[in-house]
Design a protein around this motif. Structure first.
Motif, PDB file in Angstrom:
ATOM      1  N   SER A 165       0.074   3.004  14.829  1.00 14.39           N
ATOM      2  CA  SER A 165      -0.588   2.799  13.546  1.00 14.39           C
ATOM      3  C   SER A 165      -0.356   3.971  12.599  1.00 14.39           C
ATOM      4  O   SER A 165      -0.625   3.871  11.408  1.00 14.39           O
ATOM      5  CB  SER A 165      -2.091   2.592  13.752  1.00 14.39           C
ATOM      6  OG  SER A 165      -2.666   3.729  14.379  1.00 14.39           O
ATOM      7  N   GLU A 166       0.126   5.080  13.122  1.00 14.30           N
ATOM      8  CA  GLU A 166       0.387   6.253  12.286  1.00 14.30           C
ATOM      9  C   GLU A 166       1.891   6.481  12.175  1.00 14.30           C
ATOM     10  O   GLU A 166       2.385   7.596  12.316  1.00 14.30           O
ATOM     11  CB  GLU A 166      -0.300   7.486  12.870  1.00 14.30           C
ATOM     12  CG  GLU A 166      -1.820   7.346  12.935  1.00 14.30           C
ATOM     13  CD  GLU A 166      -2.479   8.584  13.507  1.00 14.30           C
ATOM     14  OE1 GLU A 166      -1.748   9.458  14.030  1.00 14.30           O
ATOM     15  OE2 GLU A 166      -3.712   8.675  13.434  1.00 14.30           O
ATOM     16  N   ALA A 167       2.613   5.388  11.909  1.00 11.92           N
ATOM     17  CA  ALA A 167       4.077   5.465  11.892  1.00 11.92           C
ATOM     18  C   ALA A 167       4.591   6.461  10.865  1.00 11.92           C
ATOM     19  O   ALA A 167       5.512   7.226  11.140  1.00 11.92           O
ATOM     20  CB  ALA A 167       4.667   4.076  11.619  1.00 11.92           C
ATOM     21  N   MET A 168       4.009   6.467   9.669  1.00 11.16           N
ATOM     22  CA  MET A 168       4.492   7.378   8.636  1.00 11.16           C
ATOM     23  C   MET A 168       4.242   8.829   9.022  1.00 11.16           C
ATOM     24  O   MET A 168       5.092   9.700   8.812  1.00 11.16           O
ATOM     25  CB  MET A 168       3.829   7.073   7.295  1.00 11.16           C
ATOM     26  CG  MET A 168       4.272   7.998   6.159  1.00 11.16           C
ATOM     27  SD  MET A 168       6.064   7.984   5.843  1.00 11.16           S
ATOM     28  CE  MET A 168       6.219   6.445   4.927  1.00 11.16           C
ATOM     29  N   ALA A 169       3.078   9.096   9.630  1.00  9.94           N
ATOM     30  CA  ALA A 169       2.788  10.460  10.071  1.00  9.94           C
ATOM     31  C   ALA A 169       3.772  10.891  11.145  1.00  9.94           C
ATOM     32  O   ALA A 169       4.242  12.026  11.155  1.00  9.94           O
ATOM     33  CB  ALA A 169       1.357  10.549  10.597  1.00  9.94           C
ATOM     34  N   HIS A 225      13.097   6.498   4.031  1.00  6.77           N
ATOM     35  CA  HIS A 225      13.412   6.333   5.445  1.00  6.77           C
ATOM     36  C   HIS A 225      12.638   5.159   6.014  1.00  6.77           C
ATOM     37  O   HIS A 225      13.205   4.262   6.644  1.00  6.77           O
ATOM     38  CB  HIS A 225      13.033   7.601   6.226  1.00  6.77           C
ATOM     39  CG  HIS A 225      14.100   8.638   6.285  1.00  6.77           C
ATOM     40  ND1 HIS A 225      15.332   8.406   6.885  1.00  6.77           N
ATOM     41  CD2 HIS A 225      14.129   9.917   5.835  1.00  6.77           C
ATOM     42  CE1 HIS A 225      16.062   9.507   6.796  1.00  6.77           C
ATOM     43  NE2 HIS A 225      15.367  10.431   6.166  1.00  6.77           N
ATOM     44  N   MET A 226      11.331   5.145   5.799  1.00  8.27           N
ATOM     45  CA  MET A 226      10.479   4.115   6.361  1.00  8.27           C
ATOM     46  C   MET A 226      10.831   2.738   5.813  1.00  8.27           C
ATOM     47  O   MET A 226      10.934   1.759   6.559  1.00  8.27           O
ATOM     48  CB  MET A 226       9.011   4.443   6.079  1.00  8.27           C
ATOM     49  CG  MET A 226       8.037   3.407   6.628  1.00  8.27           C
ATOM     50  SD  MET A 226       8.130   3.261   8.426  1.00  8.27           S
ATOM     51  CE  MET A 226       7.321   4.793   8.912  1.00  8.27           C
ATOM     52  N   ALA A 227      11.031   2.653   4.495  1.00 11.11           N
ATOM     53  CA  ALA A 227      11.341   1.369   3.872  1.00 11.11           C
ATOM     54  C   ALA A 227      12.648   0.793   4.417  1.00 11.11           C
ATOM     55  O   ALA A 227      12.749  -0.406   4.695  1.00 11.11           O
ATOM     56  CB  ALA A 227      11.435   1.536   2.352  1.00 11.11           C
ATOM     57  N   ARG A 228      13.653   1.645   4.600  1.00 14.43           N
ATOM     58  CA  ARG A 228      14.945   1.159   5.094  1.00 14.43           C
ATOM     59  C   ARG A 228      14.866   0.769   6.558  1.00 14.43           C
ATOM     60  O   ARG A 228      15.489  -0.206   6.983  1.00 14.43           O
ATOM     61  CB  ARG A 228      16.006   2.237   4.881  1.00 14.43           C
ATOM     62  CG  ARG A 228      16.295   2.525   3.412  1.00 14.43           C
ATOM     63  CD  ARG A 228      17.198   3.740   3.255  1.00 14.43           C
ATOM     64  NE  ARG A 228      17.376   4.126   1.862  1.00 14.43           N
ATOM     65  CZ  ARG A 228      18.049   5.198   1.462  1.00 14.43           C
ATOM     66  NH1 ARG A 228      18.606   5.994   2.366  1.00 14.43           N
ATOM     67  NH2 ARG A 228      18.166   5.473   0.177  1.00 14.43           N
ATOM     68  N   VAL A 229      14.116   1.531   7.352  1.00 15.54           N
ATOM     69  CA  VAL A 229      13.965   1.209   8.766  1.00 15.54           C
ATOM     70  C   VAL A 229      13.261  -0.132   8.926  1.00 15.54           C
ATOM     71  O   VAL A 229      13.653  -0.975   9.725  1.00 15.54           O
ATOM     72  CB  VAL A 229      13.193   2.319   9.515  1.00 15.54           C
ATOM     73  CG1 VAL A 229      12.780   1.858  10.907  1.00 15.54           C
ATOM     74  CG2 VAL A 229      14.063   3.566   9.627  1.00 15.54           C
ATOM     75  N   ARG A 252       7.156  11.642   9.476  1.00 15.89           N
ATOM     76  CA  ARG A 252       7.143  12.940   8.806  1.00 15.89           C
ATOM     77  C   ARG A 252       7.247  14.081   9.825  1.00 15.89           C
ATOM     78  O   ARG A 252       7.926  15.086   9.597  1.00 15.89           O
ATOM     79  CB  ARG A 252       5.868  13.105   7.977  1.00 15.89           C
ATOM     80  CG  ARG A 252       5.803  12.207   6.752  1.00 15.89           C
ATOM     81  CD  ARG A 252       4.532  12.470   5.966  1.00 15.89           C
ATOM     82  NE  ARG A 252       4.376  11.546   4.864  1.00 15.89           N
ATOM     83  CZ  ARG A 252       4.956  11.673   3.669  1.00 15.89           C
ATOM     84  NH1 ARG A 252       5.739  12.715   3.442  1.00 15.89           N
ATOM     85  NH2 ARG A 252       4.761  10.786   2.726  1.00 15.89           N
ATOM     86  N   ARG A 253       6.571  13.913  10.954  1.00 12.64           N
ATOM     87  CA  ARG A 253       6.593  14.945  11.987  1.00 12.64           C
ATOM     88  C   ARG A 253       7.997  15.069  12.580  1.00 12.64           C
ATOM     89  O   ARG A 253       8.485  16.174  12.837  1.00 12.64           O
ATOM     90  CB  ARG A 253       5.574  14.604  13.072  1.00 12.64           C
ATOM     91  CG  ARG A 253       5.338  15.733  14.070  1.00 12.64           C
ATOM     92  CD  ARG A 253       4.218  15.385  15.038  1.00 12.64           C
ATOM     93  NE  ARG A 253       2.941  15.243  14.348  1.00 12.64           N
ATOM     94  CZ  ARG A 253       2.239  14.108  14.282  1.00 12.64           C
ATOM     95  NH1 ARG A 253       2.691  13.018  14.867  1.00 12.64           N
ATOM     96  NH2 ARG A 253       1.096  14.074  13.649  1.00 12.64           N
TER      97      ARG A 253
END
Length: 309
Positions: free
Chosen positions: A262-266, A245-249, A269-270
């Motif tokens: 700065s906590e985009a991945m967290a 998801h993150m890589a494609r976005v 996931r949330r």
């Protein structure tokens, strides 16, 4: 009535049963608020600003370290655009799917005018006839899921393979509003965006008896719109791993709503965790993690064929 503020209604420490122990209900309350915020794609700063409280106050509320007044919880519920009972509802034994269903139902019922509410009550009182195994819903294929799952790419490929129209609901929303998505949010706010989203879906359904539809990731957070989609389309949840998801976005150059965080991945996931019970209401699911377009399209075609869609 005076609006509650942090000064007039402070967040005081709840009385623990033992030193350092938090009250279970306050912990559940904080988790529910955090989950609702994530499901709507709102940052803590967005919710704090909308509710008229500080980020520090909201952080204490979400971690269950204090006891908020009802008036302040009402402000938080209004900023989340959900009825207060959804925020206050106690946990149901960890059954997140049931809690999400309950919250969606309450939100949807709260939006109905009295006449429609009476009809719903009557329908619930009577046994409903089962749906036919193959009906008009199967003529419309709707793809749901978070950004980056591959809905648009997969939707276009499916539409081409089946010789069906392909509609990106985001584009229909922009046509309905006469403005870009970013302009809608910045000029009119989220409530207006939700109205345009519902109108756009209603128009698309009127205009197309058969189509493939790619929907915005947050559509499932709006009960009236999501229920309309579920009632009129065969829905497929297109999912993938948080990393993909993150890589494609990032590849798309789109970091909404995580820009500057700065906590985009967290956060991602949330959001996924909060929306999973809603996405799971789809008729079917496919996982595109590590799959090529051809493999994902084949999986989608198989799912649809097995369902008679």
């Amino acid at each position: 009535m005076r609006r509650a503020t942090e000064a007039t209604a402070p967040l005081s420490d709840a009385e623990p049963r033992h030193p350092g122990e938090r009250d279970p209900y306050l912990t559940q309350l904080g988790e529910r608020i955090r989950s609702l915020r994530a499901a709507r794609g709102m940052s803590r700063k967005d919710l704090a600003r909308g509710a008229g409280v500080s980020e520090r106050y909201l952080a204490n509320l979400e971690t269950g370290t204090g006891n908020a007044s009802v008036l302040l919880l009402r402000q938080v519920a209004a900023a989340l655009n959900v009825p207060l009972p959804v925020v206050l509802a106690e946990a149901d034994g960890g059954n997140g799917a049931r809690a999400a269903e309950f919250g969606q139902l309450l939100q949807w019922l709260a939006q109905l005018p009295p006449a429609d509410l009476a009809r719903v009550r009557e329908a619930c009182r009577n046994a409903l006839a089962p749906s036919a195994p193959f009906d008009a819903r199967h003529q419309r294929i709707a793809l749901i899921g978070l950004r980056g799952a591959g809905k648009s790419t997969l939707g276009r490929a499916l539409a081409a393979a089946r010789e069906l129209p392909f509609v990106e609901l985001n584009g229909a929303i922009e046509q309905e509003a006469g403005a870009t998505l970013s302009e809608i949010h910045s000029l009119y706010g989220q409530a207006a965006y939700r109205r345009y989203e519902l109108r756009a879906l209603e128009r698309v359904l009127r205009e197309h008896e058969r189509l493939v539809l790619a929907t915005p990731g947050s559509l499932v957070s709006e009960p009236a719109t999501f229920n309309l989609l579920l009632a009129n389309c065969y829905t497929v949840w297109v999912k993938t791993s948080p990393e993909e998801h993150m890589a494609r976005v990032v590849a798309q150059g789109d970091m909404r709503p995580m820009q500057g965080n700065s906590e985009a991945m967290a956060d991602l996931r949330r959001i996924l965790q909060a929306r999973t019970p809603l996405y799971a209401r789809a008729d079917a699911v496919i996982d595109t993690s590590g799959q090529s377009l051809d493999a994902s399209l084949q999986a989608l075609q198989t799912v649809l064929q097995d369902a008679g869609a």
